[in-house]
Scaffold this motif. Sequence first.
Motif, PDB file in Angstrom:
ATOM      1  N   LYS A 267       0.856  -1.178   0.000  1.00  0.00           N
ATOM      2  CA  LYS A 267       0.000   0.000   0.000  1.00  0.00           C
ATOM      3  C   LYS A 267       0.896   1.234   0.000  1.00  0.00           C
ATOM      4  O   LYS A 267       1.591   1.504   0.977  1.00  0.00           O
ATOM      5  N   ALA A 268       0.912   1.945  -1.122  1.00  0.00           N
ATOM      6  CA  ALA A 268       1.799   3.093  -1.276  1.00  0.00           C
ATOM      7  C   ALA A 268       1.123   4.175  -2.097  1.00  0.00           C
ATOM      8  O   ALA A 268       0.225   3.898  -2.895  1.00  0.00           O
ATOM      9  N   ASP A 269       1.578   5.404  -1.898  1.00  0.00           N
ATOM     10  CA  ASP A 269       1.129   6.492  -2.760  1.00  0.00           C
ATOM     11  C   ASP A 269       1.889   6.471  -4.079  1.00  0.00           C
ATOM     12  O   ASP A 269       1.333   6.796  -5.130  1.00  0.00           O
ATOM     13  N   ARG A 270       3.181   6.089  -4.001  1.00  0.00           N
ATOM     14  CA  ARG A 270       3.991   5.990  -5.220  1.00  0.00           C
ATOM     15  C   ARG A 270       5.092   4.954  -5.019  1.00  0.00           C
ATOM     16  O   ARG A 270       5.808   4.980  -4.025  1.00  0.00           O
ATOM     17  N   PHE A 271       5.194   4.035  -5.952  1.00  0.00           N
ATOM     18  CA  PHE A 271       6.252   3.033  -5.935  1.00  0.00           C
ATOM     19  C   PHE A 271       7.505   3.630  -6.552  1.00  0.00           C
ATOM     20  O   PHE A 271       7.464   4.217  -7.636  1.00  0.00           O
ATOM     21  N   ILE A 272       8.666   3.468  -5.866  1.00  0.00           N
ATOM     22  CA  ILE A 272       9.922   4.043  -6.346  1.00  0.00           C
ATOM     23  C   ILE A 272      10.801   3.000  -7.026  1.00  0.00           C
ATOM     24  O   ILE A 272      11.281   3.209  -8.133  1.00  0.00           O
ATOM     25  N   GLY A 273      11.034   1.850  -6.367  1.00  0.00           N
ATOM     26  CA  GLY A 273      11.901   0.861  -6.998  1.00  0.00           C
ATOM     27  C   GLY A 273      12.353  -0.229  -6.053  1.00  0.00           C
ATOM     28  O   GLY A 273      11.851  -0.378  -4.938  1.00  0.00           O
TER      29      GLY A 273
ATOM     30  N   ASP B 241      16.084  -2.526  -4.778  1.00  0.00           N
ATOM     31  CA  ASP B 241      17.541  -2.579  -4.823  1.00  0.00           C
ATOM     32  C   ASP B 241      18.015  -4.024  -5.015  1.00  0.00           C
ATOM     33  O   ASP B 241      17.202  -4.948  -5.203  1.00  0.00           O
ATOM     34  N   SER B 242      19.325  -4.241  -4.978  1.00  0.00           N
ATOM     35  CA  SER B 242      19.897  -5.561  -5.245  1.00  0.00           C
ATOM     36  C   SER B 242      19.541  -6.592  -4.191  1.00  0.00           C
ATOM     37  O   SER B 242      19.693  -7.795  -4.404  1.00  0.00           O
ATOM     38  N   TYR B 243      19.076  -6.139  -3.025  1.00  0.00           N
ATOM     39  CA  TYR B 243      18.694  -7.045  -1.944  1.00  0.00           C
ATOM     40  C   TYR B 243      17.175  -7.215  -1.858  1.00  0.00           C
ATOM     41  O   TYR B 243      16.651  -7.690  -0.856  1.00  0.00           O
ATOM     42  N   ASN B 244      16.485  -6.792  -2.921  1.00  0.00           N
ATOM     43  CA  ASN B 244      15.030  -6.906  -3.024  1.00  0.00           C
ATOM     44  C   ASN B 244      14.279  -6.075  -1.988  1.00  0.00           C
ATOM     45  O   ASN B 244      13.130  -6.385  -1.648  1.00  0.00           O
ATOM     46  N   ASN B 245      14.914  -5.040  -1.480  1.00  0.00           N
ATOM     47  CA  ASN B 245      14.194  -4.081  -0.646  1.00  0.00           C
ATOM     48  C   ASN B 245      13.326  -3.200  -1.541  1.00  0.00           C
ATOM     49  O   ASN B 245      13.755  -2.783  -2.629  1.00  0.00           O
ATOM     50  N   LEU B 246      12.122  -2.923  -1.086  1.00  0.00           N
ATOM     51  CA  LEU B 246      11.196  -2.077  -1.824  1.00  0.00           C
ATOM     52  C   LEU B 246      11.265  -0.648  -1.300  1.00  0.00           C
ATOM     53  O   LEU B 246      11.323  -0.429  -0.086  1.00  0.00           O
ATOM     54  N   TYR B 247      11.228   0.318  -2.213  1.00  0.00           N
ATOM     55  CA  TYR B 247      11.219   1.732  -1.852  1.00  0.00           C
ATOM     56  C   TYR B 247       9.912   2.342  -2.361  1.00  0.00           C
ATOM     57  O   TYR B 247       9.535   2.125  -3.519  1.00  0.00           O
ATOM     58  N   TYR B 248       9.266   3.109  -1.498  1.00  0.00           N
ATOM     59  CA  TYR B 248       8.005   3.711  -1.906  1.00  0.00           C
ATOM     60  C   TYR B 248       7.718   4.944  -1.056  1.00  0.00           C
ATOM     61  O   TYR B 248       8.343   5.154  -0.003  1.00  0.00           O
ATOM     62  N   LEU B 249       6.773   5.760  -1.542  1.00  0.00           N
ATOM     63  CA  LEU B 249       6.359   6.965  -0.834  1.00  0.00           C
ATOM     64  C   LEU B 249       4.964   6.770  -0.268  1.00  0.00           C
ATOM     65  O   LEU B 249       4.089   6.185  -0.913  1.00  0.00           O
ATOM     66  N   LYS B 250       4.779   7.269   0.925  1.00  0.00           N
ATOM     67  CA  LYS B 250       3.465   7.300   1.551  1.00  0.00           C
ATOM     68  C   LYS B 250       3.388   8.577   2.363  1.00  0.00           C
ATOM     69  O   LYS B 250       4.208   8.801   3.254  1.00  0.00           O
ATOM     70  N   GLY B 251       2.425   9.421   2.010  1.00  0.00           N
ATOM     71  CA  GLY B 251       2.409  10.748   2.610  1.00  0.00           C
ATOM     72  C   GLY B 251       3.653  11.511   2.191  1.00  0.00           C
ATOM     73  O   GLY B 251       4.021  11.522   1.024  1.00  0.00           O
ATOM     74  N   ARG B 252       4.338  12.100   3.150  1.00  0.00           N
ATOM     75  CA  ARG B 252       5.573  12.840   2.863  1.00  0.00           C
ATOM     76  C   ARG B 252       6.807  12.065   3.295  1.00  0.00           C
ATOM     77  O   ARG B 252       7.870  12.651   3.505  1.00  0.00           O
ATOM     78  N   ALA B 253       6.675  10.740   3.380  1.00  0.00           N
ATOM     79  CA  ALA B 253       7.782   9.904   3.854  1.00  0.00           C
ATOM     80  C   ALA B 253       8.235   8.937   2.776  1.00  0.00           C
ATOM     81  O   ALA B 253       7.442   8.435   1.979  1.00  0.00           O
ATOM     82  N   LEU B 254       9.549   8.674   2.776  1.00  0.00           N
ATOM     83  CA  LEU B 254      10.154   7.636   1.938  1.00  0.00           C
ATOM     84  C   LEU B 254      10.358   6.398   2.794  1.00  0.00           C
ATOM     85  O   LEU B 254      10.936   6.476   3.881  1.00  0.00           O
TER      86      LEU B 254
END
Length: 257
Positions: A28-34, A36-49
Amino acid sequence: MLVLPGLSFAQDTTAVVAHVLDTITPLKADRFIGVDSYNNLYYLKGRALFKAGNNQSIQFSDLRLGDISSVDLINPLKITVFYAETNTALILDNTLNEITRINFNESEPFRNVSHARTASDRRLWIFNTDLQRLELFDYQNNTVDSNFTPQPDIALAIAGDFNTCWVLTETYLYHYNQYGSLLSKQENKAISDIFLFNEKLFSIQNNKLFIKLEKNPQWELLKNLPQGSNQFYLKGGNLYLYRPDLISIYKLNLPKS
């Protein structure tokens, strides 16, 4: 310097087909970012990364800076987070702790910056709206390393890596190298956004995802993807596609270079 004339962006070219590999844990995210090589997910929710993986999650936020405009993961040890509202870029480490803060309001000379992306260890690709040009900015020394020719239009988006940068405007798509040379200039007829992953340039055209293959002037449509899919990331040849509440993984049948 090589400048290509206006090129048509064909909508009915031979397609690159995406094959479904897997669907991973709902997100559940406002925007999916990407990813990394360790399969960590990066995303935005509200004003937080957020960075999530291995059943744990960490986050970064600075509410004083406003909404996050972009996040660049090309170097996951030095993540570029840009806030257009307050004309500020942050460099974060892999635990989302702040390393460097670049406040363009305090730079000499003052710069109004609309876009910022990672260029190298201490440099950023930035678009200076006061001078209407791309700049390769050394934030440690507060200097511009390469001079680029001013453009008549504002930048809608930029996409870069360590060596080159693409600038999208309403009328053209420009491609520059790190030395300030214009590599190509192509007419823009339908592109609304651009992304660069692993030296592969993607675009959004009429809510569809396209890829530009090497030595091919035309854009290739990615088939077998859900309609309106515009939050994605390419890593290790896999396309991570975000739709509300889930991420699907696709394999692209890209031709060999």
